[in-house]
Design a protein around this motif. Structure first.
Motif, mmCIF file in Angstrom:
data_model
loop_
_atom_site.group_PDB
_atom_site.id
_atom_site.type_symbol
_atom_site.label_atom_id
_atom_site.label_comp_id
_atom_site.label_asym_id
_atom_site.label_seq_id
_atom_site.Cartn_x
_atom_site.Cartn_y
_atom_site.Cartn_z
ATOM 1 N N UNK A 84 33.567 32.270 29.632
ATOM 2 C CA UNK A 84 34.171 33.196 28.716
ATOM 3 C C UNK A 84 35.521 33.337 29.327
ATOM 4 N N UNK A 85 36.507 33.643 28.431
ATOM 5 C CA UNK A 85 38.043 34.194 29.174
ATOM 6 C C UNK A 85 37.739 35.252 29.859
ATOM 7 N N UNK A 86 38.650 34.944 31.156
ATOM 8 C CA UNK A 86 38.403 35.973 32.084
ATOM 9 C C UNK A 86 39.459 35.785 33.240
ATOM 10 N N UNK A 87 39.646 36.962 33.887
ATOM 11 C CA UNK A 87 40.775 36.962 34.990
ATOM 12 C C UNK A 87 39.724 37.174 35.969
ATOM 13 N N UNK A 88 39.876 36.039 37.066
ATOM 14 C CA UNK A 88 38.996 36.118 38.256
ATOM 15 C C UNK A 88 39.743 36.490 39.392
ATOM 16 N N UNK A 89 39.510 37.867 39.776
ATOM 17 C CA UNK A 89 40.215 38.364 41.120
ATOM 18 C C UNK A 89 39.312 38.008 42.503
ATOM 19 N N UNK A 90 39.924 37.623 43.417
ATOM 20 C CA UNK A 90 39.252 37.255 44.710
ATOM 21 C C UNK A 90 39.746 38.479 45.502
ATOM 22 N N UNK A 91 38.826 39.124 46.204
ATOM 23 C CA UNK A 91 38.872 40.244 47.067
ATOM 24 C C UNK A 91 38.272 39.916 48.323
ATOM 25 N N UNK A 92 38.399 40.915 49.444
ATOM 26 C CA UNK A 92 37.561 40.450 50.420
ATOM 27 C C UNK A 92 35.845 40.369 50.473
ATOM 28 N N UNK A 93 35.492 41.105 49.363
ATOM 29 C CA UNK A 93 34.070 41.055 48.853
ATOM 30 C C UNK A 93 33.514 40.039 48.213
ATOM 31 N N UNK A 94 34.440 39.421 47.543
ATOM 32 C CA UNK A 94 34.120 38.012 46.970
ATOM 33 C C UNK A 94 34.975 38.117 45.571
ATOM 34 N N UNK A 95 34.435 37.158 44.674
ATOM 35 C CA UNK A 95 35.251 36.911 43.347
ATOM 36 C C UNK A 95 34.862 37.637 42.183
ATOM 37 N N UNK A 96 35.498 38.313 41.283
ATOM 38 C CA UNK A 96 34.826 39.064 40.178
ATOM 39 C C UNK A 96 35.502 38.753 38.911
ATOM 40 N N UNK B 297 38.854 46.902 39.752
ATOM 41 C CA UNK B 297 38.839 46.249 41.016
ATOM 42 C C UNK B 297 39.919 47.107 41.888
ATOM 43 N N UNK B 298 39.439 47.900 42.831
ATOM 44 C CA UNK B 298 40.339 48.852 43.471
ATOM 45 C C UNK B 298 40.735 48.313 44.954
ATOM 46 N N UNK B 299 40.048 47.401 45.445
ATOM 47 C CA UNK B 299 40.313 46.826 46.546
ATOM 48 C C UNK B 299 41.600 45.909 46.379
ATOM 49 N N UNK B 300 42.437 45.468 47.782
ATOM 50 C CA UNK B 300 43.443 44.506 47.537
ATOM 51 C C UNK B 300 43.052 43.099 47.216
ATOM 52 N N UNK B 301 43.687 42.611 46.297
ATOM 53 C CA UNK B 301 43.459 41.145 46.026
ATOM 54 C C UNK B 301 43.876 40.299 47.181
ATOM 55 N N UNK B 302 43.037 38.938 47.196
ATOM 56 C CA UNK B 302 43.609 37.967 47.931
ATOM 57 C C UNK B 302 44.263 36.898 47.115
ATOM 58 N N UNK B 303 43.670 36.784 45.917
ATOM 59 C CA UNK B 303 44.286 35.780 44.965
ATOM 60 C C UNK B 303 43.702 36.294 43.397
ATOM 61 N N UNK B 304 43.927 35.589 42.417
ATOM 62 C CA UNK B 304 43.489 35.674 41.133
ATOM 63 C C UNK B 304 43.763 34.351 40.559
#
Length: 120
Positions: free
Chosen positions: A63-75, A46-53
């Motif tokens: 599953x075990x995951x890190x969820x990154x929130x960006x302007x485009x959505x959650x990943x 994920x290269x874009x800036x994070x809003x939260x995680x």
């Protein structure tokens, strides 16, 4: 009348098939978007800036995951990827630098009650 019903059913079937193909194709392009929880993770960076995680623990089907929130959505991202920890540390560092005075709660101080010692 029967012809229009058959045409409508055919159009509905085509729409369902097209939607299924579109969503499955979208899921294979990079990171997976979150839908109630992550059931798959991506190794895509994920290269874009994070809003939260947030961290998600394993709890099937999740599953075990890190969820990154960006302007485009959650990943949903694989937490074992070496770049993930760096991305989180970078985000936390930026958050500390951009904390505004209104977002910081005032420091509360408490005094211990004074005991009175009276001699009679």
């Amino acid at each position: 009348m029967k012809t229009s019903v058959a045409v409508m059913r055919s159009l509905a079937a085509i729409a369902i098939v097209a939607f299924t193909i579109w969503t499955s194709a979208d899921a294979h392009l990079g990171a997976e978007k979150v839908s109630p929880c992550c059931v798959f993770v991506s190794r895509s960076r994920v290269v874009e800036p994070l809003k939260s995680f947030r961290l998600q623990e394993r709890n099937p089907p999740c599953v075990k995951a890190v969820i990154f929130e960006t302007e485009r959505g959650h990943f949903c991202i694989d937490p074992r990827q070496p770049w993930v920890r760096k991305k989180i540390e970078e985000f936390i560092r930026q958050q500390k630098m951009t904390v505004s005075p209104t977002s910081v709660s005032p420091r509360l101080t408490f005094s211990a009650p004074q005991s009175s010692t009276e001699s009679n």
